[in-house]
Design an enzyme around this catalytic site. Structure first.
Site, PDB file in Angstrom:
ATOM      1  N   GLU A 160      35.705  38.469  30.935  1.00 26.80           N
ATOM      2  CA  GLU A 160      35.712  37.000  30.687  1.00 26.80           C
ATOM      3  C   GLU A 160      34.802  36.249  31.660  1.00 26.80           C
ATOM      4  OE1 GLU A 160      38.435  38.990  30.793  1.00 26.80           O
ATOM      5  OE2 GLU A 160      38.524  39.032  28.619  1.00 26.80           O
ATOM      6  N   ASP A 198      36.037  45.834  29.073  1.00 25.67           N
ATOM      7  CA  ASP A 198      37.243  45.033  29.314  1.00 25.67           C
ATOM      8  C   ASP A 198      37.004  44.091  30.499  1.00 25.67           C
ATOM      9  OD1 ASP A 198      39.849  44.208  28.997  1.00 25.67           O
ATOM     10  OD2 ASP A 198      40.676  45.787  30.273  1.00 25.67           O
ATOM     11  N   ASP A 222      45.465  41.422  25.092  1.00 20.85           N
ATOM     12  CA  ASP A 222      46.815  41.871  25.435  1.00 20.85           C
ATOM     13  C   ASP A 222      47.897  41.128  24.658  1.00 20.85           C
ATOM     14  OD1 ASP A 222      45.474  43.531  27.092  1.00 20.85           O
ATOM     15  OD2 ASP A 222      45.923  42.429  28.935  1.00 20.85           O
TER      16      ASP A 222
HETATM   17  C1  GLC Z   1      43.613  45.033  30.269  1.00 21.38           C
HETATM   18  C2  GLC Z   1      43.235  45.384  28.836  1.00 21.38           C
HETATM   19  C3  GLC Z   1      44.127  46.498  28.349  1.00 21.38           C
HETATM   20  C4  GLC Z   1      44.003  47.698  29.273  1.00 21.38           C
HETATM   21  C5  GLC Z   1      44.359  47.296  30.681  1.00 21.38           C
HETATM   22  C6  GLC Z   1      44.125  48.418  31.688  1.00 21.38           C
HETATM   23  O1  GLC Z   1      44.858  44.469  30.321  1.00 21.38           O
HETATM   24  O2  GLC Z   1      43.290  44.278  28.019  1.00 21.38           O
HETATM   25  O3  GLC Z   1      43.813  46.834  27.023  1.00 21.38           O
HETATM   26  O4  GLC Z   1      44.829  48.725  28.846  1.00 21.38           O
HETATM   27  O5  GLC Z   1      43.566  46.184  31.085  1.00 21.38           O
HETATM   28  O6  GLC Z   1      42.801  48.795  31.717  1.00 21.38           O
END
Ligand code: GLC
Length: 796
Positions: free
Chosen positions: A429, A426, A501
């Site tokens: 980017e 995650d 998200d």
């Molecule tokens: C980001 C991710 C999401 C995750 C959050 C906390 O927003 O896109 O899926 O739950 O971080 O880690």
């Protein structure tokens, strides 16, 4: 005399003043000219000469150089460089040029280059490129007025627009299926709760296809700087264009004659998905906030008690010690190995999140190691870049540095040792609070050195690569499951992708489908959106509708943010729990069909969720606003996604005969039908000639599904073939022949089904094959021994 002298002096002064003024004037003028040159576009110019190269030709131009090379008879690369040619490096492309032009003809005004499938015509004055079929049909040509030009460092290729031209693809992009009239840019962005028109999102896939008349073509701009694509937005319907903020205009032209053929060529160039673990095709349960251990255990127990099938449980950032990557919070999870062992026995696999930000903290292993191994990205003066994310002040690995990839990969022992099998990448980017890491930050680029301006869009790709390659080594022969938010072309080689998200709204259900389908068109097969929506909370109706679309999505995960309402399948009352169970059960019944479809994707790049633009490219109705979300799930199932407030659906059925899944009713396309669509029933239609292998309900993929595989056959007048595939679902032994592959062939003329010879050394988990023929006067059943060498079944 004196006066004269004075006069002369005066005269001299006047003259010198005039010269000085003139000099100043010239100076100002030339300064203006320089300023103007740098502000105005620089055109590519004329062909000055050309030479043959190993795979094509190299053309010298007034203001650039163009290398045109053959990757296959249907794939041509054009690399135009305004500056002296730099090294040829790509993180997206895995194939090399292999072919050459079968014929090169040098005419007075043009060069004519040919392969077996394409003709490339190069106009000399000025340089313009035209791609044609061998019969001369134009597929794509430069816009005559501008062709290729530079504006500062930004290079743009302008292409002539056909009046009826449509555009599809470009990966994870919002907007309609047909992108005509829209413009997009690629700059991977962390954008929670994105809207229906937001751009850019998390991924950059600079690959699209154009469709006009009865032809298609594809373009892949392999440039990781910020790129832009304009499909006729504000261009008076005259031209489309694509541009890169810096670097070469380095693009591939695909000239296969079908969308499927172009996807196949594009994925032969940028790679295909390896077979994922079978369990990752099951239902996956996630939420931000599953902790401590007792909560995870009771969540798992609830699935089993309630007999709702589930294969995967996720741990979001809360499993870590202060959000430090490669650590465990020992209060919340005192014995991860024991916990995961127990969960494994109950048929659950564990996926944990990892973010690239490494907390700056003396004594923290990953920080100390990263520092020692010199793995973090830096400013040009050598200062390590620091930005803030979940753990606070962080450094970020340079995934374009081999040593950093190796180090990152090895660090996963902290997760693999206790038994984690899936790795959720995650914030790659890369994202920081403030969302703007300065472009001046440097990356290694495997020795070639560059800045984040070029590295930003491939950061997620290289992080996923390091994760996949590293965990593959650590898992002792098991297939890793990797999931990522950011990526670039080629990401399919390492990871599944989810659409970030999203928000719990009705519109997001359909937007998610379009994102998934568009990624499918762009080489990424294993994709999905957070079921139920990440930001906010869905209504119970919305949740069930979303799940009903989700079961026909390659990647099926329920996920939501911290502090939203409960979103597990039982969280919306008994009726909705029952609906959810039935839906998830159906997903599990379909797994043999889904896994075979994934297998096909690993061979050809054909996605699992297939926009109708793949099979029905020239049927204008499929691009209609009302039908653009429809897609084929695998080869035979047409899915018409809906929101929960739609209780009736207008469904467009393309040419052919279709059977409604819920009623068995037969419809003939092309045309629109109106059908009831209660929450318990998403409109799904099966194409004539379909063969869908199914199994009994299981609670997880580790469970034995009984000894009978059922093949649902929807017979009619269409002959068809379906390749059934099976293996252990876990290891890489299939690479050594431990798989089973056999063709089911339906022959309506002779009214028989042939179960082909089995290929590979894997013994099927099913002993019997029950074939159910639908579509005749009444269903007909036959059961045969599935271990037979080859069988033939006749039907009425
Ligand atoms: C980001 C991710 C999401 C995750 C959050 C906390 O927003 O896109 O899926 O739950 O971080 O880690």
């Amino acid at each position: 005399m004196k006066l004269l002298v004075v006069q002369n002096t005066l005269h001299f002064k006047i003259i010198s003043m005039k010269i000085f003024t003139a000099f100043l004037f010239v100076l100002v003028l030339s300064a203006q000219a320089i300023a103007q040159t740098s502000q105005l576009p620089v055109m590519i110019g004329d062909v000055k000469g050309f030479t043959k190269t190993t795979n094509g030709i190299s053309v010298t131009l007034t203001n650039a150089r163009a290398d045109i090379s053959v990757y296959s008879p249907t794939t041509i690369r054009v690399r135009i460089s305004g500056a002296p040619l730099g090294p040829d490096q790509s993180y997206a492309v895995v194939a090399a040029a292999t072919g050459t032009f079968t014929r090169v003809r040098d005419h007075r005004d043009s060069l004519m280059l040919e392969t077996d499938s394409l003709r490339v015509v190069i106009q000399k004055k000025p340089f313009r490129v035209k791609f044609c079929k061998p019969d001369g049909t134009i597929l794509l040509e430069d816009y005559p007025a501008f062709g290729t030009s530079w504006l500062g460092t930004e290079v743009t290729s302008y292409k002539k627009l056909f009046p009826d031209e449509k555009f599809i693809g470009l990966g994870e992009k919002t907007g309609p299926l047909n992108r005509r009239g829209n413009a997009y840019q690629n700059w991977n962005t962390d954008i929670p709760s994105y809207s229906e028109h937001q751009d850019p999102l998390y991924q950059s896939i600079p690959f699209y296809m154009g469709i006009h008349g009865q032809v298609v073509y594809g373009i892949f701009l392999d440039n990781s700087y910020r790129t832009r694509f304009n499909f006729g937005a504000s261009t008076d319907d005259a031209f489309s264009f694509f541009s890169a903020a810096n670097g070469d205009l380095n693009y591939y032209f695909f000239g296969a004659s079908t969308v499927a053929g172009i996807i196949q060529d594009y994925t032969s160039l940028t790679g295909r998905m390896p077979l994922p673990p079978y369990w990752s095709l099951g239902y996956q349960q996630c939420r931000w906030g599953y902790y401590p251990e007792s909560e995870v255990m009771s969540l798992a127990q609830k699935f089993r008690d309630k007999k709702i099938p589930c294969d995967v449980i996720y741990l979001d950032i809360d499993y870590m010690d202060s959000y430090k990557i490669f650590t465990w919070n020992s209060t919340r999870f005192p014995d991860p190995k024991k916990m995961i062992g127990t969960l494994n026995k109950a048929g659950f696999h564990i996926v944990t999140i990892v973010d690239p930000g490494i907390k700056v903290e003396k004594g923290y292993k990953a920080y100390e190691e990263g520092l020692r191994e010199n793995c973090f990205i830096k400013y040009p003066d050598g200062t390590i870049y620091t930005g803030s994310v979940w753990p606070g002040r962080c450094h970020f690995p340079d995934f374009t540095l081999e040593e950093a990839r190796q180090w990152w990969g090895k660090s996963f022992t902290a997760l693999t040792d206790p038994g984690v099998e899936g790795f959720w990448n995650d914030m790659n980017e890369p994202a920081t609070w403030g969302q703007n890491i300065p472009d001046i930050v440097e990356l290694n680029f495997d020795g070639l050195k560059g800045t984040l301006a070029k590295g930003h869009n491939i950061y997620g790709l290289e992080m996923s690569r390091a994760t996949y390659e590293g965990t593959k080594k650590l898992l002792g022969g098991k297939r890793p499951f990797v999931l990522t938010r950011a990526g670039f072309s080629g990401i399919q080689r390492y990871s599944a992708v989810w659409t970030g998200d999203n928000t719990s709204t009705e519109k997001d259900i359909l937007m998610g489908v379009r994102l998934v389908n568009s990624m499918g068109l762009s080489g990424i097969s294993f994709t999905g959106a957070d079921i139920g929506g990440f930001v906010g909370s869905p209504t119970k109706e919305m949740f069930v509708r979303w799940l009903s679309v989700g079961i026909y999505t390659p990647f099926l995960r329920n996920h939501t943010e911290v502090n939203s309402r409960d979103q597990e399948p039982w969280a919306f009352g008994e009726d909705f729990e029952a609906l959810s169970r039935t839906l998830i059960e159906y997903r599990y019944k379909l797994l043999p069909y889904i896994y075979s479809t994934f297998y096909e994707s690993t061979l050809t790049g054909m996605p699992v969720a297939r926009s109708l633009a793949i099979g029905y490219t020239f049927d204008n109705s499929i691009y209609d606003w009302n039908y653009q979300n429809q897609y084929m799930f695998g080869k035979f199932m047409l899915v018409a996604p809906l929101t929960s407030d739609q209780q009736f659906a207008r469904v467009y059925l393309p040419k052919g005969n279709w059977f409604q899944l819920s009623t068995g009713k037969r419809f003939t396309g092309p045309g629109e039908i109106l059908t009831e669509a209660p929450l318990s029933e998403l409109p799904v239609f099966i194409s004539e000639g379909a063969m869908i292998p199914m199994q009994p309900v299981i609670q997880n993929t580790g469970e034995k599904p009984g000894d009978t595989l059922t093949l649902m056959v929807y017979q009619g007048n269409i002959a068809s073939v379906f390749t059934y595939y099976e293996d252990d679902g876990i290891s890489f032994d299939y690479e050594k022949g431990a798989y089973l592959k056999r063709d089911f062939t339906l022959d309506p003329e002779k009214r028989r089904l042939i179960v082909g010879k089995a290929e590979g050394s894997w013994n099927s988990k099913y002993k019997k094959l029950k074939v159910v023929f639908q579509g005749g006067d009444k269903p007909e059943e036959h059961t045969i021994d599935f271990r037979n060498d080859k069988s033939e079944i006749s039907y009425r």
